[in-house]
Design an enzyme around this catalytic site. Structure first.
Site, PDB file in Angstrom:
ATOM      1  N   SER A  40      12.660  30.505  26.909  1.00 62.24           N
ATOM      2  CA  SER A  40      11.744  31.508  27.470  1.00 62.24           C
ATOM      3  C   SER A  40      12.506  32.597  28.235  1.00 62.24           C
ATOM      4  CB  SER A  40      10.681  30.852  28.353  1.00 62.24           C
ATOM      5  OG  SER A  40      11.249  30.322  29.523  1.00 62.24           O
TER       6      SER A  40
ATOM      7  N   ARG B 197      34.873  17.586  24.257  1.00 61.20           N
ATOM      8  CA  ARG B 197      34.320  18.799  24.862  1.00 61.20           C
ATOM      9  C   ARG B 197      35.177  20.017  24.513  1.00 61.20           C
ATOM     10  NH1 ARG B 197      30.240  18.602  28.516  1.00 61.20           N
ATOM     11  NH2 ARG B 197      30.231  16.483  29.262  1.00 61.20           N
TER      12      ARG B 197
ATOM     13  N   LEU C 181      30.543  23.405  30.446  1.00 59.31           N
ATOM     14  CA  LEU C 181      31.589  24.133  29.720  1.00 59.31           C
ATOM     15  C   LEU C 181      32.970  23.838  30.318  1.00 59.31           C
ATOM     16  CD1 LEU C 181      29.519  27.399  29.499  1.00 59.31           C
ATOM     17  CD2 LEU C 181      30.135  25.924  27.562  1.00 59.31           C
TER      18      LEU C 181
ATOM     19  N   ASN D  87      24.828  32.859  34.218  1.00 59.63           N
ATOM     20  CA  ASN D  87      23.933  31.715  34.036  1.00 59.63           C
ATOM     21  C   ASN D  87      22.737  31.881  34.961  1.00 59.63           C
ATOM     22  OD1 ASN D  87      23.110  29.027  33.270  1.00 59.63           O
ATOM     23  ND2 ASN D  87      23.906  28.279  35.228  1.00 59.63           N
TER      24      ASN D  87
ATOM     25  N   HIS E 179      20.264  29.342  37.078  1.00 59.02           N
ATOM     26  CA  HIS E 179      20.136  27.948  37.511  1.00 59.02           C
ATOM     27  C   HIS E 179      18.868  27.827  38.363  1.00 59.02           C
ATOM     28  CE1 HIS E 179      21.310  23.900  38.608  1.00 59.02           C
ATOM     29  NE2 HIS E 179      20.985  24.205  39.856  1.00 59.02           N
TER      30      HIS E 179
ATOM     31  N   THR F  41      31.842  30.222  36.905  1.00 60.69           N
ATOM     32  CA  THR F  41      33.232  29.880  37.218  1.00 60.69           C
ATOM     33  C   THR F  41      33.411  28.407  36.838  1.00 60.69           C
ATOM     34  OG1 THR F  41      32.573  29.330  39.470  1.00 60.69           O
ATOM     35  CG2 THR F  41      33.402  31.556  39.106  1.00 60.69           C
TER      36      THR F  41
ATOM     37  N   LEU G  73      30.869  23.597  38.292  1.00 62.26           N
ATOM     38  CA  LEU G  73      29.507  23.579  37.758  1.00 62.26           C
ATOM     39  C   LEU G  73      28.505  24.173  38.753  1.00 62.26           C
ATOM     40  CD1 LEU G  73      27.569  22.583  35.502  1.00 62.26           C
ATOM     41  CD2 LEU G  73      27.300  20.487  36.841  1.00 62.26           C
TER      42      LEU G  73
ATOM     43  N   GLU H 205      12.118  33.602  37.272  1.00 65.01           N
ATOM     44  CA  GLU H 205      13.341  33.715  36.457  1.00 65.01           C
ATOM     45  C   GLU H 205      13.165  34.799  35.400  1.00 65.01           C
ATOM     46  OE1 GLU H 205      14.971  30.071  34.788  1.00 65.01           O
ATOM     47  OE2 GLU H 205      14.249  28.901  36.477  1.00 65.01           O
TER      48      GLU H 205
END
Ligand code: GAR
Length: 208
Positions: A13, A65, A93, A107, A109, A141, A144, A174
């Site tokens: 969304s 990973r 990541l 990002n 969050h 960065t 996390l 958001e």
């Protein structure tokens, strides 16, 4: 014209809000691809309907990973992005991936960082008795859910709130904040100084 790649894992969304704002506000940028680690991510269908390229890099196909991130990075690099937006992308990541896209990787969050990194942010905010909750858009960065904060949106936690009710209230904000923050990035309106991000024309970075 700047090029944006959006990474999703599910509903998408926020991705939809970005695609819509980019077109409606005629950004000097376009969303050139939506990439998912899950083939069943619902957001992919929306992107396809908009004529946006989609790609799936399934994390389960990679032994480590590092291998997954290398494949993901080369898929993204193929679209030559100026900005890479994580929008409900639910994979951690590696440092190498983050370094490769440093300064153009952002990002959203669902908490007021630095509080409540990680998962189940709304339940944890309710259980902690928080009276305010919200979401954060930040540069990514290696740590996390850390990184210089571009914008934050604040909502009240109401008596009797469930995680679902709070999540819906936060998500609505958001959808306003993330497109604005990304538009600032692609229009070169952000300055990063000593870990602090300011808007070059003084736009409010707090969404109430
Ligand atoms: C959003 O609430 C976003 O903040 C959160 O996932 C949701 C994705 O919704 N992201 C994270 O939890 C990242 N750790 P969407 O797929 O509908 O945009």
């Amino acid at each position: 014209m700047k090029r944006i790649v959006i990474l999703i894992s599910g509903r998408g969304s926020n991705m939809q809000a970005i695609v819509r704002a980019c077109a409606a506000e005629r950004w000097s940028a376009q969303v050139v691809a939506v990439v998912s680690n899950r083939a069943d991510a619902a957001g992919l269908a929306f992107a396809q309907r908009q004529g946006i390229a989609t790609a799936v890099v399934d994390h389960r196909a990679y032994a480590s990973r590092e291998d997954f991130d290398a494949a993901l990075a080369s898929a993204i690099e193929g679209y030559a992005p100026d900005a890479v937006a994580l929008a409900g992308f639910m994979r951690i990541l590696t440092d190498g991936f983050v370094a490769r896209f440093a300064g153009r990787l952002v990002n959203v969050h669902p908490s007021l960082l630095p509080a409540f990194t990680g998962l189940h942010t709304h339940r944890r905010a309710i259980e902690a008795g928080c009276k305010l909750a919200g979401a954060t858009v930040h540069f990514v960065t290696p740590a996390l859910d850390h990184g210089p904060i571009i914008a934050q949106a604040v909502v009240p936690v109401l008596p009797g709130d469930t995680p679902e009710a709070l999540s819906a209230r936060v998500l609505e904000r958001e959808h306003v904040m993330y497109p604005r923050a990304l538009s600032w990035l692609v229009h070169d309106q952000l300055r990063l100084d000593g870990g602090v991000v300011t808007h070059t024309q003084g736009e409010p970075q707090l969404f109430l």
